[in-house]
Write a protein that holds these residues in place. Structure first.
Motif, PDB file in Angstrom:
ATOM      1  N   ARG A 124       0.834  -1.211   0.000  1.00  0.00           N
ATOM      2  CA  ARG A 124       0.000   0.000   0.000  1.00  0.00           C
ATOM      3  C   ARG A 124       0.863   1.253   0.000  1.00  0.00           C
ATOM      4  NH1 ARG A 124      -4.713  -1.079   4.299  1.00  0.00           N
ATOM      5  NH2 ARG A 124      -5.095   1.124   3.857  1.00  0.00           N
ATOM      6  N   LEU A 125       1.996   1.240   0.734  1.00  0.00           N
ATOM      7  CA  LEU A 125       2.916   2.381   0.719  1.00  0.00           C
ATOM      8  C   LEU A 125       3.531   2.570  -0.669  1.00  0.00           C
ATOM      9  CD1 LEU A 125       4.718   1.941   4.143  1.00  0.00           C
ATOM     10  CD2 LEU A 125       3.432   3.964   3.418  1.00  0.00           C
ATOM     11  N   LEU A 126       3.940   1.479  -1.302  1.00  0.00           N
ATOM     12  CA  LEU A 126       4.495   1.570  -2.649  1.00  0.00           C
ATOM     13  C   LEU A 126       3.480   2.168  -3.620  1.00  0.00           C
ATOM     14  CD1 LEU A 126       6.260  -1.911  -2.896  1.00  0.00           C
ATOM     15  CD2 LEU A 126       7.380   0.326  -2.692  1.00  0.00           C
ATOM     16  N   CYS A 127       2.251   1.677  -3.546  1.00  0.00           N
ATOM     17  CA  CYS A 127       1.193   2.216  -4.410  1.00  0.00           C
ATOM     18  C   CYS A 127       0.977   3.692  -4.131  1.00  0.00           C
ATOM     19  CB  CYS A 127      -0.107   1.446  -4.204  1.00  0.00           C
ATOM     20  SG  CYS A 127      -0.076  -0.242  -4.835  1.00  0.00           S
ATOM     21  N   PHE A 128       0.920   4.045  -2.853  1.00  0.00           N
ATOM     22  CA  PHE A 128       0.644   5.429  -2.476  1.00  0.00           C
ATOM     23  C   PHE A 128       1.730   6.382  -2.979  1.00  0.00           C
ATOM     24  CE2 PHE A 128       0.917   9.032   0.412  1.00  0.00           C
ATOM     25  CZ  PHE A 128      -0.360   9.536   0.305  1.00  0.00           C
ATOM     26  N   PHE A 129       2.976   6.037  -2.750  1.00  0.00           N
ATOM     27  CA  PHE A 129       4.048   6.960  -3.114  1.00  0.00           C
ATOM     28  C   PHE A 129       4.415   6.922  -4.588  1.00  0.00           C
ATOM     29  CE2 PHE A 129       4.881   7.017   1.461  1.00  0.00           C
ATOM     30  CZ  PHE A 129       4.954   8.389   1.636  1.00  0.00           C
ATOM     31  N   HIS A 130       4.192   5.817  -5.260  1.00  0.00           N
ATOM     32  CA  HIS A 130       4.708   5.689  -6.615  1.00  0.00           C
ATOM     33  C   HIS A 130       3.646   5.472  -7.681  1.00  0.00           C
ATOM     34  CE1 HIS A 130       8.713   5.685  -4.928  1.00  0.00           C
ATOM     35  NE2 HIS A 130       8.288   4.807  -4.041  1.00  0.00           N
ATOM     36  N   ASP A 131       2.360   5.407  -7.298  1.00  0.00           N
ATOM     37  CA  ASP A 131       1.350   5.130  -8.314  1.00  0.00           C
ATOM     38  C   ASP A 131       0.030   5.852  -8.103  1.00  0.00           C
ATOM     39  OD1 ASP A 131       0.180   3.906 -10.581  1.00  0.00           O
ATOM     40  OD2 ASP A 131      -0.538   2.224  -9.390  1.00  0.00           O
ATOM     41  N   ARG A 132      -0.631   5.608  -6.989  1.00  0.00           N
ATOM     42  CA  ARG A 132      -2.016   6.085  -6.860  1.00  0.00           C
ATOM     43  C   ARG A 132      -2.399   6.234  -5.395  1.00  0.00           C
ATOM     44  NH1 ARG A 132      -1.889   0.618  -7.443  1.00  0.00           N
ATOM     45  NH2 ARG A 132      -3.344  -0.617  -6.196  1.00  0.00           N
ATOM     46  N   ASP A 133      -3.471   6.973  -5.177  1.00  0.00           N
ATOM     47  CA  ASP A 133      -4.025   7.106  -3.825  1.00  0.00           C
ATOM     48  C   ASP A 133      -5.513   6.761  -3.848  1.00  0.00           C
ATOM     49  OD1 ASP A 133      -5.082   9.358  -5.050  1.00  0.00           O
ATOM     50  OD2 ASP A 133      -3.911  10.774  -3.874  1.00  0.00           O
ATOM     51  N   THR A 134      -5.817   5.636  -4.443  1.00  0.00           N
ATOM     52  CA  THR A 134      -7.196   5.191  -4.596  1.00  0.00           C
ATOM     53  C   THR A 134      -7.707   4.552  -3.300  1.00  0.00           C
ATOM     54  OG1 THR A 134      -6.310   3.178  -5.579  1.00  0.00           O
ATOM     55  CG2 THR A 134      -7.080   4.880  -7.099  1.00  0.00           C
TER      56      THR A 134
ATOM     57  N   LEU B  26       2.432  15.176  -9.081  1.00  0.00           N
ATOM     58  CA  LEU B  26       1.643  15.042 -10.314  1.00  0.00           C
ATOM     59  C   LEU B  26       0.200  14.654 -10.004  1.00  0.00           C
ATOM     60  CD1 LEU B  26       4.158  13.210 -12.665  1.00  0.00           C
ATOM     61  CD2 LEU B  26       3.314  15.559 -12.889  1.00  0.00           C
ATOM     62  N   ARG B  27       0.035  13.707  -9.087  1.00  0.00           N
ATOM     63  CA  ARG B  27      -1.320  13.294  -8.725  1.00  0.00           C
ATOM     64  C   ARG B  27      -2.047  14.406  -7.984  1.00  0.00           C
ATOM     65  NH1 ARG B  27       1.206   8.809  -6.307  1.00  0.00           N
ATOM     66  NH2 ARG B  27      -0.151   9.116  -4.519  1.00  0.00           N
ATOM     67  N   GLY B  28      -1.325  15.166  -7.175  1.00  0.00           N
ATOM     68  CA  GLY B  28      -1.937  16.303  -6.477  1.00  0.00           C
ATOM     69  C   GLY B  28      -2.456  17.334  -7.458  1.00  0.00           C
ATOM     70  N   LEU B  29      -1.704  17.575  -8.517  1.00  0.00           N
ATOM     71  CA  LEU B  29      -2.163  18.497  -9.553  1.00  0.00           C
ATOM     72  C   LEU B  29      -3.433  17.959 -10.201  1.00  0.00           C
ATOM     73  CD1 LEU B  29      -1.654  21.061 -11.192  1.00  0.00           C
ATOM     74  CD2 LEU B  29      -0.230  19.692 -12.722  1.00  0.00           C
TER      75      LEU B  29
END
Length: 132
Positions: free
Chosen positions: A54-64, A103-106
């Motif tokens: 979940r940390l890997l996904c959060f920091f490097h892919d998505r926050d779904t 990028l995701r924040g934007l």
């Protein structure tokens, strides 16, 4: 990589390790993503695969929802730290994760939920194919 005036250049070995992680996350391959994180030097107190993934996904892919379960950034980080604190992390990969977050924040500012690894997969795979 550059993030708000911070600049980091990754050597080939670290770029290859990160490319492997990008491909694993883009392909939804949890076990390979966990193996990549170990090769990248990530260590946690309990080495809990679910928390690490979940940390890997959060920091490097998505926050779904499947990653954060509705928690905001602070709540999610507090949860992850309580469940399985990070004890070792290569600083070189921190800035790369920040780029993904920015990028995701934007995208969030425009009400867009983004996953970055599907966009980055082609270049990651190209690096892997031309190097190995």
């Amino acid at each position: 990589f550059s993030s708000q005036g911070q600049v980091k250049e990754l050597g080939l070995e670290k770029r290859l390790k990160y490319a492997e992680l990008v491909v694993a996350l883009a392909n939804g391959d949890k076990e390979e993503a966990l193996a990549c994180s170990r090769r990248m030097g990530l260590r946690t107190k309990r080495m809990n695969g679910d928390v690490i993934h979940r940390l890997l996904c959060f920091f490097h892919d998505r926050d779904t929802e499947d990653v954060t379960e509705g928690m905001n950034i602070q709540q999610f980080m507090d949860w992850a730290n309580a469940e399985d604190p990070i004890v070792e992390l290569d600083d070189d990969y921190v800035l790369v994760g920040r780029v993904s977050l920015l990028l995701r924040g934007l995208g969030n500012a425009f009400n867009m939920k983004l996953r970055v690894t599907p966009y980055w997969r082609r270049e990651a795979q190209r690096l892997l194919n031309t190097t190995y």
